[in-house]
Scaffold this active site. Sequence first.
Site, mmCIF file in Angstrom:
data_model
loop_
_atom_site.group_PDB
_atom_site.id
_atom_site.type_symbol
_atom_site.label_atom_id
_atom_site.label_comp_id
_atom_site.label_asym_id
_atom_site.label_seq_id
_atom_site.Cartn_x
_atom_site.Cartn_y
_atom_site.Cartn_z
ATOM 1 N N GLU A 361 0.841 -1.208 0.000
ATOM 2 C CA GLU A 361 0.000 0.000 0.000
ATOM 3 C C GLU A 361 0.874 1.256 0.000
ATOM 4 O O GLU A 361 0.501 2.295 -0.527
ATOM 5 C CB GLU A 361 -0.967 0.009 1.191
ATOM 6 C CG GLU A 361 -2.162 0.924 0.963
ATOM 7 C CD GLU A 361 -3.230 0.861 2.055
ATOM 8 O OE1 GLU A 361 -2.888 1.117 3.221
ATOM 9 O OE2 GLU A 361 -4.402 0.590 1.742
ATOM 10 N N HIS A 392 5.756 -26.880 3.758
ATOM 11 C CA HIS A 392 4.834 -27.936 3.326
ATOM 12 C C HIS A 392 3.771 -27.391 2.384
ATOM 13 O O HIS A 392 2.746 -28.023 2.156
ATOM 14 C CB HIS A 392 4.167 -28.569 4.555
ATOM 15 C CG HIS A 392 5.163 -29.137 5.516
ATOM 16 N ND1 HIS A 392 5.728 -30.379 5.344
ATOM 17 C CD2 HIS A 392 5.740 -28.596 6.613
ATOM 18 C CE1 HIS A 392 6.599 -30.592 6.322
ATOM 19 N NE2 HIS A 392 6.626 -29.524 7.101
ATOM 20 N N LYS A 519 -13.691 1.771 -4.300
ATOM 21 C CA LYS A 519 -14.704 2.069 -3.265
ATOM 22 C C LYS A 519 -15.879 2.821 -3.885
ATOM 23 O O LYS A 519 -17.044 2.533 -3.608
ATOM 24 C CB LYS A 519 -14.096 2.967 -2.171
ATOM 25 C CG LYS A 519 -13.050 2.306 -1.304
ATOM 26 C CD LYS A 519 -12.573 3.283 -0.230
ATOM 27 C CE LYS A 519 -11.360 2.767 0.498
ATOM 28 N NZ LYS A 519 -10.731 3.756 1.369
HETATM 29 O O1 F6P Z 1 -8.766 1.527 1.939
HETATM 30 C C1 F6P Z 1 -7.478 1.672 2.425
HETATM 31 C C2 F6P Z 1 -7.456 2.304 3.779
HETATM 32 O O2 F6P Z 1 -7.645 3.660 3.674
HETATM 33 C C3 F6P Z 1 -6.169 1.979 4.523
HETATM 34 O O3 F6P Z 1 -5.117 2.787 4.176
HETATM 35 C C4 F6P Z 1 -6.605 2.105 5.931
HETATM 36 O O4 F6P Z 1 -5.715 1.501 6.794
HETATM 37 C C5 F6P Z 1 -7.948 1.426 5.864
HETATM 38 O O5 F6P Z 1 -8.474 1.787 4.611
HETATM 39 C C6 F6P Z 1 -8.902 1.763 6.961
HETATM 40 O O6 F6P Z 1 -9.231 3.122 6.985
HETATM 41 P P1 F6P Z 1 -9.965 3.766 8.204
HETATM 42 O O7 F6P Z 1 -9.121 3.595 9.403
HETATM 43 O O8 F6P Z 1 -10.155 5.209 7.838
HETATM 44 O O9 F6P Z 1 -11.284 3.064 8.364
#
Ligand code: F6P
Length: 560
Positions: A361, A392, A519
């Site tokens: 990431e 394994h 998203k």
């Molecule tokens: O979708 C990626 C992300 O933004 C990560 O970088 C982060 O750790 C995770 O989602 C959770 O985000 P949040 O803590 O804002 O719910």
Amino acid sequence: MTVRGSVAWQALDAHLQKDILPYSLKQLFNGSGAQRFNDLSMEAMGLLLDLSKQKMTPKTLSLLIKMAEQQGLRQATQMLYSGGEINRSELRPALHTALRDSSSEKYSDVHVDGQNVKQLVDKNLLDMERIASKIQKGNWLGYSGQPITTVINIGVGGSDIGPNMVCHALAEFRLETKFPLDVMFVSSMDGSQLAEMLQHLDQGSTLFIIASKTFTTIDTLANAETARAWLRKKIPSDSLIGQHHLVGCSAFPERMAKWGIPSENQISLWDWVGGRYSLWSGIGLPIAIKLGMANFKLLLKGANAMDDHFQNASLHENLPVMLALTGIWNINFLGLKAHTILPYDGRLKLLPNYLSQLEMESNGKSVTNAGEKVDFDTSPVIWGDVGANAQHAFFQLLHQGTPAYYADFIVPIKRTASSEYTKATRTQLEYQQSLNLANCVAQSRVLMLGDDVLSWDQSIVTSPDRLYPGNHASSTLMFDELTPESLGRLIALYEHKVFVQAVVWDINPFDQWGVELGKQIAKTTLNAIQKRQLGDADAEDATFDASTEGLLNHMFKHHH
Ligand code: F6P
């Protein structure tokens, strides 16, 4: 121009052709005798890093260091620690190092948005301690007066993976409480983990931590809504639920409040802590609850020691720098695009997954800070498992498969078995640790030498289908014992490694724009699914490609 066009890169290329490619790892060893281990291994703060099984020579490291210097590593490190806007696409600092420095004054003059960073961190540690100790002492009561005995952390990504990994790794250090206290983790968007857990739990003694930096992550909010629906079945009002059964950790207090988490149950977080760098903040509350605040502070102390080492040690003796430059050598010069993480310790089972988020990431990027497309590879694909288990499973590919990769072997030397066991059990556990150590060292040796290992041990009989090409590069990281401090050091080591690579590649390791589009599109897709479920497909405003349309139709047909 990217780093690829630089003088330092060209020098490395020339060195590769002349001094490395003509030789196998075995030949590199034969050429330098016992000296090779001395030249290519280093030790600091109880961590031994052996790079001698990498396809490199001391000259490789010197040339790589020149490239790091050329790319401004020292200046960038200074900027990181002093709270400069190192996250260039979001114009903010990345101050995770400040989270683990509460005992010094280093950050007392650092301010972000007019707020003093040290004061914020100190206050947060007190808030965490207040909440954790109230639960541990049995003084945090559910709505009906029963003490809380189960804490469920609801979060995802950095708000789940780090704390979960640490709680799992250090379970032996759990705080002794007068009653059994369980800390569990829920992340999956589909609700399956939560649904399974809730069946065995009682509303009156269960507390949920809603951990989300943004407090907008749909995965977490959907699980939190399910948890609240379950709580509502027994608990008469949302204010009782909020007061007795919810704790929140987020950078947005108003969102937590709107959702129903009262201010005294909130822990702050800030923009300047990246999600995957947040286990050291209030996101680490499950760690503090399970292991106790003293152990959480030891974890911070270990990480802080690595921060100091990274900031002050010479580049030649700097563990994160060496680990990072070795990676760059493997990825950019030897063309190895996959990296396997092999902890030889069942307690570190979740470490490969943690490192895959941290690295992929952070450095899974393809434009430089100046917006130029990179003309070299950045983060490799990271995967792994407990080393001895992987022997394994996917080790077959490591030994005889075709893809090019490199490996990190990670192993604590000692394991202290609890004195509660009988002598016989302890002896057997010690034997198992020797077995484990032997396998760790044997595997990296076989990966390096392949069939040639036989000339050193004639008792092994071979046949044509047992060909082992060998010549696979690996690093070994050994440390004394797995403790909160040593784990803190290990995690910070990898964090800084990722940072060094990003500096050399001139990319931003602190944003993650790549996860956003999916998203957004999921929202439109959900809308389409819901409309079809209501028989209102004509009202959909999105049109889909033939594959998506086909999948949605298939889903719909089988849903009814
Ligand atoms: O979708 C990626 C992300 O933004 C990560 O970088 C982060 O750790 C995770 O989602 C959770 O985000 P949040 O803590 O804002 O719910």
